[in-house]
Design a protein around this motif. Sequence first.
Motif, PDB file in Angstrom:
ATOM      1  N   ASP A 185       0.878  -1.021   0.222  1.00 47.91           N
ATOM      2  CA  ASP A 185       0.043  -0.121  -0.117  1.00 47.91           C
ATOM      3  C   ASP A 185       0.879   1.251   0.024  1.00 47.91           C
ATOM      4  OD1 ASP A 185      -1.732   2.204   0.471  1.00 47.91           O
ATOM      5  OD2 ASP A 185      -2.716   1.338   2.161  1.00 47.91           O
ATOM      6  N   LYS A 209       0.068   4.163   2.552  1.00 48.64           N
ATOM      7  CA  LYS A 209       0.368   3.815   3.686  1.00 48.64           C
ATOM      8  C   LYS A 209       1.916   3.861   4.129  1.00 48.64           C
ATOM      9  CE  LYS A 209       0.008   0.315   7.317  1.00 48.64           C
ATOM     10  NZ  LYS A 209       1.074   0.560   8.055  1.00 48.64           N
ATOM     11  N   LEU A 210       2.547   3.240   3.039  1.00 48.29           N
ATOM     12  CA  LEU A 210       3.964   3.563   3.312  1.00 48.29           C
ATOM     13  C   LEU A 210       4.749   4.907   3.187  1.00 48.29           C
ATOM     14  CD1 LEU A 210       7.106   2.352   3.084  1.00 48.29           C
ATOM     15  CD2 LEU A 210       6.764   2.345   0.483  1.00 48.29           C
ATOM     16  N   LYS A 215       2.707   7.638   4.517  1.00 48.81           N
ATOM     17  CA  LYS A 215       2.373   7.890   5.762  1.00 48.81           C
ATOM     18  C   LYS A 215       3.402   7.463   6.746  1.00 48.81           C
ATOM     19  CE  LYS A 215      -1.369   7.902   8.655  1.00 48.81           C
ATOM     20  NZ  LYS A 215      -1.750   6.831   9.599  1.00 48.81           N
ATOM     21  N   ASP A 216       3.669   6.440   6.698  1.00 45.15           N
ATOM     22  CA  ASP A 216       4.649   5.785   7.675  1.00 45.15           C
ATOM     23  C   ASP A 216       6.101   6.430   7.792  1.00 45.15           C
ATOM     24  OD1 ASP A 216       2.606   3.966   8.470  1.00 45.15           O
ATOM     25  OD2 ASP A 216       3.327   2.147   7.426  1.00 45.15           O
ATOM     26  N   ILE A 217       6.648   6.552   6.674  1.00 49.21           N
ATOM     27  CA  ILE A 217       7.614   7.265   6.201  1.00 49.21           C
ATOM     28  C   ILE A 217       7.826   8.821   7.100  1.00 49.21           C
ATOM     29  CG2 ILE A 217       9.565   8.413   4.706  1.00 49.21           C
ATOM     30  CD1 ILE A 217       8.863   5.939   3.123  1.00 49.21           C
ATOM     31  N   TYR A 218       6.871   9.467   6.721  1.00 53.28           N
ATOM     32  CA  TYR A 218       6.580  10.975   7.296  1.00 53.28           C
ATOM     33  C   TYR A 218       6.315  10.922   8.712  1.00 53.28           C
ATOM     34  CZ  TYR A 218       6.871  13.065   3.069  1.00 53.28           C
ATOM     35  OH  TYR A 218       7.034  13.575   1.602  1.00 53.28           O
ATOM     36  N   GLU A 219       5.658   9.785   9.422  1.00 53.55           N
ATOM     37  CA  GLU A 219       5.508   9.462  10.894  1.00 53.55           C
ATOM     38  C   GLU A 219       6.923   9.163  11.405  1.00 53.55           C
ATOM     39  OE1 GLU A 219       2.267   6.910  11.601  1.00 53.55           O
ATOM     40  OE2 GLU A 219       0.813   8.433  10.899  1.00 53.55           O
ATOM     41  N   ASP A 220       7.619   8.299  10.656  1.00 50.86           N
ATOM     42  CA  ASP A 220       8.884   7.845  11.389  1.00 50.86           C
ATOM     43  C   ASP A 220       9.987   9.032  11.455  1.00 50.86           C
ATOM     44  OD1 ASP A 220       7.683   5.535  11.765  1.00 50.86           O
ATOM     45  OD2 ASP A 220       9.091   4.328  10.135  1.00 50.86           O
ATOM     46  N   ARG A 221       9.984  10.148  10.454  1.00 47.22           N
ATOM     47  CA  ARG A 221      10.525  11.128  10.391  1.00 47.22           C
ATOM     48  C   ARG A 221      10.334  12.108  11.824  1.00 47.22           C
ATOM     49  NH1 ARG A 221      10.442  13.187   4.274  1.00 47.22           N
ATOM     50  NH2 ARG A 221      11.724  11.358   3.359  1.00 47.22           N
ATOM     51  N   THR A 223       9.618  11.079  14.796  1.00 47.73           N
ATOM     52  CA  THR A 223      10.155  10.285  16.093  1.00 47.73           C
ATOM     53  C   THR A 223      11.716  10.715  16.146  1.00 47.73           C
ATOM     54  OG1 THR A 223       8.631   8.641  15.453  1.00 47.73           O
ATOM     55  CG2 THR A 223      10.407   8.010  17.170  1.00 47.73           C
TER      56      THR A 223
END
Length: 78
Positions: A56, A59-60, A62-68, A70
């Motif tokens: 997806d 989703k990938l 979105k996850d990359i931006y969220e990890d940035r 953290t």
Amino acid sequence: MGKTIKARFSKGVIEPMEKLDIAEGKEITRTIIEIPSLRKKDAFEKSAGRWKKTIDAEKLIKDIYEDRLTSTRNEPKP
């Protein structure tokens, strides 16, 4: 004086594909640059789109931006 020519490597020998105007016994230096074959390019182009529908992408991303967001750095000591 320098010149670039085409040559073919066959049976352990480099054979010029053009006439050379070089005196017999003249010392020369060769630089060999391999020209990539079209097969390698075709294989790359054939692989285009192979990941489609395997993940997806939204989703990938979105996850990359969220990890940035953290932080993994330790708090500085006072």
